[in-house]
Motif scaffolding. Structure first.
Motif, short mmCIF file in Angstrom:
data_model
loop_
_atom_site.label_atom_id
_atom_site.label_comp_id
_atom_site.label_asym_id
_atom_site.label_seq_id
_atom_site.Cartn_x
_atom_site.Cartn_y
_atom_site.Cartn_z
N MET A 1 0.85 -1.18 0.00
CA MET A 1 0.00 0.00 0.00
C MET A 1 0.89 1.24 0.00
O MET A 1 1.84 1.31 0.77
CB MET A 1 -0.90 -0.03 1.23
N HIS A 2 0.58 2.18 -0.85
CA HIS A 2 1.34 3.42 -0.95
C HIS A 2 0.50 4.57 -0.41
O HIS A 2 -0.69 4.66 -0.69
CB HIS A 2 1.73 3.72 -2.39
N LYS A 3 1.16 5.46 0.33
CA LYS A 3 0.48 6.65 0.83
C LYS A 3 0.93 7.82 -0.02
O LYS A 3 2.13 8.09 -0.15
CB LYS A 3 0.82 6.88 2.30
N LEU A 4 -0.04 8.52 -0.62
CA LEU A 4 0.25 9.66 -1.48
C LEU A 4 -0.38 10.91 -0.87
O LEU A 4 -1.46 10.84 -0.27
CB LEU A 4 -0.34 9.44 -2.88
N PHE A 5 0.30 12.05 -1.03
CA PHE A 5 -0.18 13.31 -0.49
C PHE A 5 -0.20 14.36 -1.60
O PHE A 5 0.77 14.47 -2.36
CB PHE A 5 0.74 13.82 0.63
N PHE A 6 -1.27 15.10 -1.67
CA PHE A 6 -1.40 16.21 -2.61
C PHE A 6 -1.95 17.40 -1.84
O PHE A 6 -2.74 17.24 -0.92
CB PHE A 6 -2.34 15.85 -3.76
N LYS A 7 -1.53 18.61 -2.24
CA LYS A 7 -1.96 19.81 -1.52
C LYS A 7 -2.01 20.98 -2.49
O LYS A 7 -1.16 21.09 -3.37
CB LYS A 7 -0.96 20.09 -0.39
N ILE A 8 -3.03 21.85 -2.30
CA ILE A 8 -3.14 23.04 -3.14
C ILE A 8 -3.77 24.17 -2.33
O ILE A 8 -4.68 23.93 -1.52
CB ILE A 8 -3.94 22.74 -4.43
N GLU B 1 -5.13 12.88 0.93
CA GLU B 1 -4.26 11.78 1.36
C GLU B 1 -4.88 10.49 0.84
O GLU B 1 -6.05 10.21 1.09
CB GLU B 1 -4.15 11.74 2.88
N ILE B 2 -4.09 9.72 0.12
CA ILE B 2 -4.58 8.51 -0.51
C ILE B 2 -3.71 7.34 -0.09
O ILE B 2 -2.48 7.44 -0.12
CB ILE B 2 -4.55 8.63 -2.05
N GLN B 3 -4.34 6.26 0.30
CA GLN B 3 -3.64 4.98 0.46
C GLN B 3 -4.10 4.11 -0.70
O GLN B 3 -5.29 3.85 -0.84
CB GLN B 3 -3.98 4.33 1.80
N THR B 4 -3.15 3.69 -1.51
CA THR B 4 -3.52 2.99 -2.74
C THR B 4 -2.60 1.80 -2.99
O THR B 4 -1.41 1.85 -2.66
CB THR B 4 -3.48 3.97 -3.94
N PRO B 5 -3.15 0.75 -3.60
CA PRO B 5 -2.29 -0.34 -4.03
C PRO B 5 -1.34 0.12 -5.13
O PRO B 5 -1.59 1.12 -5.81
CB PRO B 5 -3.28 -1.38 -4.58
N GLU B 6 -0.28 -0.61 -5.31
CA GLU B 6 0.76 -0.31 -6.31
C GLU B 6 0.16 -0.06 -7.70
O GLU B 6 0.57 0.84 -8.41
CB GLU B 6 1.76 -1.46 -6.38
N GLU B 7 -0.86 -0.84 -8.05
CA GLU B 7 -1.42 -0.78 -9.41
C GLU B 7 -2.01 0.59 -9.77
O GLU B 7 -2.13 0.92 -10.94
CB GLU B 7 -2.47 -1.88 -9.61
#
Length: 142
Positions: free
Chosen positions: A1-8, A112-118
């Motif tokens: 699982m990957h944690k991704l962060f985006f902000k604006i 904030e997203i937790q997502t599988p590798e795919e």
């Protein structure tokens, strides 16, 4: 699982940003960054199931984990929908969390997203564009 962060940073109040994110018409606009013709069905009440579709009525379904108006919306992604059939996926804690923080000049929108590798590279490519559309709609719509 990957944690991704985006902000604006958006020069509009949280109420406006919230409305752009979750109103049917503007949701359809900013989600074109992912798939042209995206839409949802359901309600955003905590505990309810939301269904997110592409124009071919395929997509995914998710549980609304948190809904604090003008502050935070969090989804737990449960499965996919193809040809009207819902299929549970073993994505673990695949979540999507939208957090709005009021600032003196507007709102900071964090995702904030937790997502599988795919799905990692897809989100990394598409989310900055989507947030740019949210910013534009929030700052320029009446």
């Amino acid at each position: 699982m990957h944690k991704l962060f985006f902000k604006i940073q958006i020069d509009a109040p949280p109420e406006k940003v919230w409305d752009v994110l979750w109103s049917d018409m503007t949701y359809r606009q900013w989600t074109t960054a992912f798939t042209e013709g995206s839409f949802y069905m359901g309600t955003f009440e905590e505990g309810s199931i939301m269904k997110f579709f592409d124009p071919d009525n395929n997509g995914m379904y998710s549980s609304v984990e948190k809904n604090i108006a003008n502050k935070e919306m969090k989804f737990l992604h449960l499965g996919e929908i193809y040809d009207g059939v819902e299929t549970v996926q073993d994505w673990g804690e695949a979540t999507e969390d939208y957090i709005l923080e009021e600032t003196p000049t507007g709102t900071i929108l964090k995702v904030e997203i937790q997502t599988p590798e795919e799905f990692k590279s897809f989100f990394e490519e598409k989310f900055p564009t989507a947030l740019g559309i949210v910013k534009n709609l929030s700052e320029n719509q009446l």
